[in-house]
Design an enzyme around this catalytic site. Structure first.
Site, PDB file in Angstrom:
ATOM      1  N   HIS A  43       0.852  -1.192   0.000  1.00 21.66           N
ATOM      2  CA  HIS A  43       0.000   0.000   0.000  1.00 21.66           C
ATOM      3  C   HIS A  43       0.885   1.238   0.000  1.00 21.66           C
ATOM      4  CE1 HIS A  43      -3.909   1.953   1.689  1.00 21.66           C
ATOM      5  NE2 HIS A  43      -3.180   2.848   1.033  1.00 21.66           N
ATOM      6  N   GLU A  70      -2.713  -1.634  -3.075  1.00 25.24           N
ATOM      7  CA  GLU A  70      -3.772  -0.814  -2.499  1.00 25.24           C
ATOM      8  C   GLU A  70      -3.382   0.659  -2.559  1.00 25.24           C
ATOM      9  OE1 GLU A  70      -5.187  -3.943   1.001  1.00 25.24           O
ATOM     10  OE2 GLU A  70      -4.044  -2.141   1.539  1.00 25.24           O
ATOM     11  N   HIS A 190      -7.991  -5.366   7.738  1.00 27.24           N
ATOM     12  CA  HIS A 190      -7.702  -4.300   8.699  1.00 27.24           C
ATOM     13  C   HIS A 190      -7.941  -4.802  10.117  1.00 27.24           C
ATOM     14  CE1 HIS A 190      -6.521  -0.030   9.056  1.00 27.24           C
ATOM     15  NE2 HIS A 190      -7.022  -0.182  10.266  1.00 27.24           N
TER      16      HIS A 190
END
Length: 237
Positions: A43, A70, A190
């Site tokens: 990410h 991401e 998450h």
């Protein structure tokens, strides 16, 4: 079995804190795949405080499982994804100063923008996923964008589960059922951890993939990376 994609951002954070190339991000990416992980996630953020844009490029020949990038689809990020052509791009509405992802997309408000970005990625053969809160209306809005998948933002579940409140899974079940009904693939991520992943997986219908980074790397400090990867794989069966 839901697939495990290991987010290696925290490896880059540790490397960057000292300079040089220790730990070696590319070696860790190779290792987690060898240990059984079915994907690698990165990410990159605009300030490159952990994963650098060059890291994302360098990982292309290294990741032979699923490569998931991401990020917030700003022009620089879009260009990176079109250059590297990962297996999957996950769109996350991060603010520039966000410490970590803290909200899903409003897929109704941003529908036109998401449709445009997703269409470009799909023209280039890249699977798309949208990071969303566990709200049925947001799942329904995502279906209108043309995305292949959604990724459920699981921080609220993890928080509730840690307090002993297993009812926190309910909105995620409803969101998953909506995604299944609408023909959307289902990912999640998450704050998922060894403590909560088994319960989550057993209760979410149609779960295809989880992306886990912070907890997995932290757990590996005590238990070892290979051991932890295999512990996740066992819980995801």
């Amino acid at each position: 079995m839901a697939k495990l994609s290991v987010n290696i951002n925290k490896i880059a954070t540790l490397r960057n804190s000292r300079g040089g190339n220790v730990p070696d991000l590319l070696k860790v990416a190779k290792d987690v795949q060898q240990f059984g992980a079915q994907g690698v996630t990165v990410h990159p953020r605009p300030d490159e405080r952990h994963i650098r844009y060059q890291d994302a490029r360098d990982l292309v020949p290294v990741v032979y499982t699923e490569y998931n990038i991401e990020g917030n689809p700003v022009p620089k990020f879009i260009d990176l994804v079109l250059e590297t052509k990962p297996t999957q791009v996950t769109l996350v509405p991060d603010a520039d100063d966000a410490i970590t992802s803290n909200a899903g997309w409003d897929t109704i408000k941003h529908r036109s923008f998401l449709q445009e970005v997703i269409a470009e990625f799909k023209r280039n053969g890249i699977r798309t996923s949208i990071f969303v809160d566990p709200v049925v209306a947001m799942i329904e809005g995502a279906a209108e964008t043309g995305t292949d998948r959604v990724e459920l933002y699981t921080e609220a579940f993890a928080h509730d589960y840690g307090l002993g409140n297993k009812d926190g899974i309910k909105p995620y079940v409803e969101a998953a059922e909506a995604a299944n009904r609408l023909g959307l693939g289902l990912n999640a991520g998450h704050d998922l951890s060894l403590d909560n992943i088994k319960f989550f997986k057993e209760n979410i219908p149609g779960l295809l993939e989880v992306s886990i980074g912070h907890a997995l790397i932290a757990e590996s400090l005590y238990l070892g990376l290979e051991n932890v990867v295999n512990m996740y794989l066992q819980r995801l069966k």
